[in-house]
Design an enzyme around this catalytic site. Sequence first.
Site, PDB file in Angstrom:
ATOM      1  N   LYS A  29       0.834  -1.222   0.089  1.00  0.00           N
ATOM      2  CA  LYS A  29      -0.011   0.002  -0.064  1.00  0.00           C
ATOM      3  C   LYS A  29       0.916   1.074  -0.045  1.00  0.00           C
ATOM      4  CE  LYS A  29      -3.865  -0.349   2.527  1.00  0.00           C
ATOM      5  NZ  LYS A  29      -4.391  -0.480   3.805  1.00  0.00           N
ATOM      6  N   ARG A 100      -2.546   3.517   8.507  1.00  0.00           N
ATOM      7  CA  ARG A 100      -2.832   2.361   7.792  1.00  0.00           C
ATOM      8  C   ARG A 100      -1.816   1.275   7.640  1.00  0.00           C
ATOM      9  NH1 ARG A 100      -4.342   5.058   1.761  1.00  0.00           N
ATOM     10  NH2 ARG A 100      -5.677   3.253   1.445  1.00  0.00           N
ATOM     11  N   GLY A 109      -7.906  -7.404   6.163  1.00  0.00           N
ATOM     12  CA  GLY A 109      -8.312  -7.873   7.708  1.00  0.00           C
ATOM     13  C   GLY A 109      -7.343  -7.901   8.513  1.00  0.00           C
ATOM     14  N   MET A 111      -5.405  -5.575  10.159  1.00  0.00           N
ATOM     15  CA  MET A 111      -5.621  -4.581  10.827  1.00  0.00           C
ATOM     16  C   MET A 111      -6.453  -3.334  10.330  1.00  0.00           C
ATOM     17  SD  MET A 111      -3.917  -2.310  13.147  1.00  0.00           S
ATOM     18  CE  MET A 111      -4.326  -0.423  13.096  1.00  0.00           C
ATOM     19  N   ARG A 344      -3.640  -0.989  -6.447  1.00  0.00           N
ATOM     20  CA  ARG A 344      -2.927  -2.195  -6.626  1.00  0.00           C
ATOM     21  C   ARG A 344      -3.245  -3.123  -7.997  1.00  0.00           C
ATOM     22  NH1 ARG A 344      -6.460  -4.666  -1.698  1.00  0.00           N
ATOM     23  NH2 ARG A 344      -8.321  -4.400  -2.354  1.00  0.00           N
ATOM     24  N   HIS A 460     -15.852  -7.639   1.274  1.00  0.00           N
ATOM     25  CA  HIS A 460     -14.834  -8.780   1.518  1.00  0.00           C
ATOM     26  C   HIS A 460     -15.092 -10.331   1.111  1.00  0.00           C
ATOM     27  CE1 HIS A 460     -13.101 -11.770   4.768  1.00  0.00           C
ATOM     28  NE2 HIS A 460     -12.428 -11.213   4.806  1.00  0.00           N
ATOM     29  N   SER A 774      10.202 -42.306 -16.260  1.00  0.00           N
ATOM     30  CA  SER A 774       9.352 -41.373 -15.703  1.00  0.00           C
ATOM     31  C   SER A 774       8.969 -41.277 -14.360  1.00  0.00           C
ATOM     32  CB  SER A 774       7.720 -41.912 -16.245  1.00  0.00           C
ATOM     33  OG  SER A 774       6.768 -41.049 -15.938  1.00  0.00           O
ATOM     34  N   ASN A 778       4.608 -39.566  -6.834  1.00  0.00           N
ATOM     35  CA  ASN A 778       3.816 -39.663  -5.451  1.00  0.00           C
ATOM     36  C   ASN A 778       4.347 -40.857  -4.720  1.00  0.00           C
ATOM     37  OD1 ASN A 778       1.731 -39.760  -3.883  1.00  0.00           O
ATOM     38  ND2 ASN A 778       0.792 -41.439  -5.056  1.00  0.00           N
ATOM     39  N   ASP A 779       4.805 -41.993  -5.374  1.00  0.00           N
ATOM     40  CA  ASP A 779       5.649 -43.135  -4.460  1.00  0.00           C
ATOM     41  C   ASP A 779       6.924 -42.528  -3.993  1.00  0.00           C
ATOM     42  OD1 ASP A 779       4.177 -45.247  -3.722  1.00  0.00           O
ATOM     43  OD2 ASP A 779       4.166 -45.857  -5.891  1.00  0.00           O
ATOM     44  N   CYS A 842       4.982 -38.416 -14.076  1.00  0.00           N
ATOM     45  CA  CYS A 842       3.782 -38.866 -14.002  1.00  0.00           C
ATOM     46  C   CYS A 842       3.162 -38.883 -13.005  1.00  0.00           C
ATOM     47  CB  CYS A 842       3.518 -40.305 -15.022  1.00  0.00           C
ATOM     48  SG  CYS A 842       4.446 -41.288 -13.911  1.00  0.00           S
ATOM     49  N   TYR A 862       8.914 -33.951 -20.615  1.00  0.00           N
ATOM     50  CA  TYR A 862       7.550 -33.592 -20.347  1.00  0.00           C
ATOM     51  C   TYR A 862       6.924 -34.029 -19.052  1.00  0.00           C
ATOM     52  CZ  TYR A 862       6.915 -38.660 -20.054  1.00  0.00           C
ATOM     53  OH  TYR A 862       7.037 -39.888 -19.902  1.00  0.00           O
TER      54      TYR A 862
HETATM   55  P1  ADP Z   1      -7.903  -1.548   3.630  1.00  0.00           P
HETATM   56  O1  ADP Z   1      -6.665  -2.383   3.706  1.00  0.00           O
HETATM   57  O2  ADP Z   1      -8.869  -2.172   4.720  1.00  0.00           O
HETATM   58  O3  ADP Z   1      -8.552  -0.981   2.565  1.00  0.00           O
HETATM   59  P2  ADP Z   1      -7.144   1.251   3.845  1.00  0.00           P
HETATM   60  O4  ADP Z   1      -5.995   1.604   5.011  1.00  0.00           O
HETATM   61  O5  ADP Z   1      -6.806   1.393   2.544  1.00  0.00           O
HETATM   62  O6  ADP Z   1      -7.404  -0.326   4.537  1.00  0.00           O
HETATM   63  O7  ADP Z   1      -8.210   2.267   4.512  1.00  0.00           O
HETATM   64  C1  ADP Z   1      -9.630   1.978   4.781  1.00  0.00           C
HETATM   65  C2  ADP Z   1     -10.486   3.069   4.143  1.00  0.00           C
HETATM   66  O8  ADP Z   1     -10.129   4.273   4.724  1.00  0.00           O
HETATM   67  C3  ADP Z   1     -10.434   2.776   2.856  1.00  0.00           C
HETATM   68  O9  ADP Z   1     -11.930   2.811   2.187  1.00  0.00           O
HETATM   69  C4  ADP Z   1      -9.484   4.169   2.646  1.00  0.00           C
HETATM   70  O10 ADP Z   1     -10.083   4.723   1.262  1.00  0.00           O
HETATM   71  C5  ADP Z   1      -9.938   4.899   3.681  1.00  0.00           C
HETATM   72  N1  ADP Z   1      -9.059   5.972   3.763  1.00  0.00           N
HETATM   73  C6  ADP Z   1      -7.735   5.571   4.375  1.00  0.00           C
HETATM   74  N2  ADP Z   1      -6.681   6.580   4.525  1.00  0.00           N
HETATM   75  C7  ADP Z   1      -7.811   7.807   3.971  1.00  0.00           C
HETATM   76  C8  ADP Z   1      -7.475   9.155   3.914  1.00  0.00           C
HETATM   77  N3  ADP Z   1      -6.061   9.748   4.391  1.00  0.00           N
HETATM   78  N4  ADP Z   1      -8.599  10.037   3.909  1.00  0.00           N
HETATM   79  C9  ADP Z   1      -9.605   9.345   3.610  1.00  0.00           C
HETATM   80  N5  ADP Z   1      -9.972   8.155   3.291  1.00  0.00           N
HETATM   81  C10 ADP Z   1      -9.053   7.201   3.932  1.00  0.00           C
HETATM   82 MG    MG Z   2      -7.550   0.035   0.955  1.00  0.00          MG
HETATM   83 MG    MG Z   3      -9.779  -2.376   6.554  1.00  0.00          MG
END
Ligand code: ADP
Ligand code: MG
Ligand code: MG
Length: 886
Positions: A29, A100, A109, A111, A344, A460, A774, A778-779, A842, A862
């Site tokens: 990120k 972030r 998920g 953090m 990304r 998600h 060949s 597995n074996d 194989c 092969y």
């Molecule tokens: P995730 O990996 O869960 O997407 P993010 O760090 O991208 O976590 O952020 C979670 C949410 O918060 C996202 O929708 C992101 O766009 C928003 N967000 C993060 N940083 C900012 C910021 N500086 N201003 C406004 N929204 C933000």
């Molecule tokens: Mg994000």
């Molecule tokens: Mg999040």
Amino acid sequence: MSAVTATETKYVYGFPEGSREMKNLLGGKGANVAEMTRILGAERVPKGFVITTEACVDYMKAGKAPESLDGQVGEAVQKLEEETGKKLGDVSDPLLVSVRSGARESMPGMMDTVLNLGLNDESVLGLAQRTDNSRFAWDSYRRFVQMFGNVVHRIPGGMYESAIKKIKEARGVELDTELDDRDLEELTATFKQIYKEQTGEDFPQDPKEQLRQAIRAVFDSWNGKRAIEYRRLNRIPDEWGTAVSVQQMVFGNRGDTSGSGVAFTRDERTGEPAPSGDFLINAQGEDVVSGVRNTRDISELSEEMPEVYSQLIEILEKLEQHYKDMQDVEFTVEEGTLYLLQTRDAKRPAQAAVRVAVDMVSEGLLSKEEAIASIDADKLDSLLHPTFDPDYEFESLARGVNASPGAAKGKIVLTAEDAIEKAADGIDTILVRPFTEADDVAGFHAARGILTSEGGKASHAALVARGMGRPCVAGASALSIDLEKKEVEVGGRTLSEGDLITIDGTTGDITADDVPLVDPEMNPSFKTILEWSDEIRRMGVRANADNPEDSRKAREFGAEGIGLCRTEHMFMDTDRLPKMKKMIMAVTEKERRAALDELVGLQQEDFEGIFEEMSGLPVTIRLLDPPLHEFLPDRTELEVEITKIRASGEGKDELEQMEKDLRRVRQLEEVNPMLGTRGCRLAVLYPEIYEMQVKAIIQAAAAVKKRHGEAPMVEIMVPLVDFERELEMMGEMITKVAESVDTEGVDYLVGTMIELPRACLVADRIAKHADFFSFGTNDLTQTALGFSRDDAEANFLTHYLDEKIIEASPFETIDIDGVGRLMEIGVEKAREYKESIKLGICGEHGGDPTSVHFCDRLGLDYVSCSPFRVPLARVAAAQATIEQSG
Ligand code: ADP
Ligand code: MG
Ligand code: MG
């Protein structure tokens, strides 16, 4: 940030200092936000800085933050304050930031992000004044107190929710939005009270302290339960650590000229070259991805905010050109100004991956090689996944968002745990939930498909399912799910846990009917990818097939021959088993030969069928491998049956034969059949069996040649050779048999399966008697590791994976250091003696992309795998060639 002294490690990078190449240090990120800052310009990306993964690693090692970290962060904050002209905690115009997390690879998920950091009892007033919106300011503050408590101190979200509920009841309102600034101020006070009760401390008023705690919480989250589980499932090393990005806040919730959304540069389900995505007016990013509110299609943004829309489209194009890959972005519009918050490489299902790859070649963006390299070969499998039988009329219960393609059916389960439990019993399930969270991910693996009642294609559930290649229907709002009662209500019907449900992630259809699922047509883009792969790859791809039907399927999928035709089942079907049994029960060789004579014609027919299907292509036939007792009735069953007959006196006629069988079963039974009288050992004891098989093979080849003029390419493979002499004996036997029948001049090769460690070590000597090898991996895996596959998978393999003793199941991906090393020795030695010896594999590993790459490095000629994996192996083999030449 120039003030870092020579002896200090640089832990903090301003966005303009970073780039996409710095993913390992800045996290995915952070690196991409930095890259965007460079290519889109600083005004499109809110300003900020990244604290490196190295800081996290040092923090974990030492159990405390590196000495210089706070100082470096302080300098970075100061610089950010200068650049933005705002100050953290300022009473009149406060700087607010988000904190972030971001590892090298995205870990959804792991953090949660903390937004609005920098607010306190004073700066909230500044924000109110500055924005002229007191409600907005208090709402931001109460959200921050809530998020900070929840994310940084793990205070359960429910505590805040019930406080919200209480105040709404007191005010007699239903929606959060109906609460005014006074209410929100009161709520903030309540939240701070909750914070104090839970942590024993006052809510931190100093923004620097808020930031200090938030940064440490992100570091700590690397070792949180969810993160560990995610890493285990996705094989991400524990040592990486996470980076932390600190970024100026922009607000999508400042009225009707503001908003937030996610966008893909191309359609993320089909790969169609048109941007797609979702947005919400007057909302923050979290509202879009959480699936709480129903989002609007990105195309509608062109009506709401035409200028922003065209800017966004231009940026999407620019990003894609720059990254040469499909992108997935987060954006926010604050009072008419567009900001990009994240980009990304877009996760995409196989059908989109092949479409995008082919399109990008015709657009001149990628070369064929780059296009093929961009595909995750493992996922191509899903293109061969079933869909609903189009001729079957089903009763539609509801339709949801077609979030991840493929059809699936199974029994309804409502928790991840149940999905896992049922999967262990071999029961197919569909995981049905209102929405999903990180904790549910293990259930995705276990279930056949995912169905949610909330969220959209960016939820998600949708993201994870697509990433995994699991069919998913999301946001089926007609479903009302009662997790307590374990019931799903839809269209006036009530389905219970355990009831059948069928979903189609390609169309979004949901039904309780048992719809037959059918194999898909070959996707045209996939066809192109396969053609290109065939042009590029060095290794051949064959299939493992034991009958004409599988051979035909294999050919359709592009197999260039059969790498393994097992002959066991040719003894197994109902009219053959009695003959086989007679052969095994025979006391003298003469009796045995007489019994075999009855089988030779039948086997010949089998081989003719396969040769006809594979005409013009090589067919490797392996002679009988399993121990003989496997062809006799089960010992315990026999014993029970005999006891019953003796007791009841009924069925006495069969008693004598049964007793005879039992004696023979006991005689042949082995303590460890896997290491017993199998393979060519069998033929050393009873040469007649292999003689019969060889006779059937050669006569079949001769017959097919006579019929069609073209001789089949026959390869006779001797299993389980340990010693040079074994193969030599078999070779002599084969020559003798061939000389005794009318071959019509058909030719054949003789080779062996290399599946014992000893064979690898003496491969040069064995090669003297072989035209080909060949690798029976597995074996070879069982014997090299001393793992019996069945026992390992049933009893300890998952523990070994959990404990990280091994990284992957050695039965799925070749154990390169052990088994792979043996193969390497085998290849070296074989080629030492006979440069031209044909080498293949194989085992099932022949259809595993990582193993295919390894085989290419070894220089095998092969790979051979199950017919359904053939297309995938063709692509993987091409990728291996590209990797070797790159
Ligand atoms: P995730 O990996 O869960 O997407 P993010 O760090 O991208 O976590 O952020 C979670 C949410 O918060 C996202 O929708 C992101 O766009 C928003 N967000 C993060 N940083 C900012 C910021 N500086 N201003 C406004 N929204 C933000
Ligand atoms: Mg994000
Ligand atoms: Mg999040």
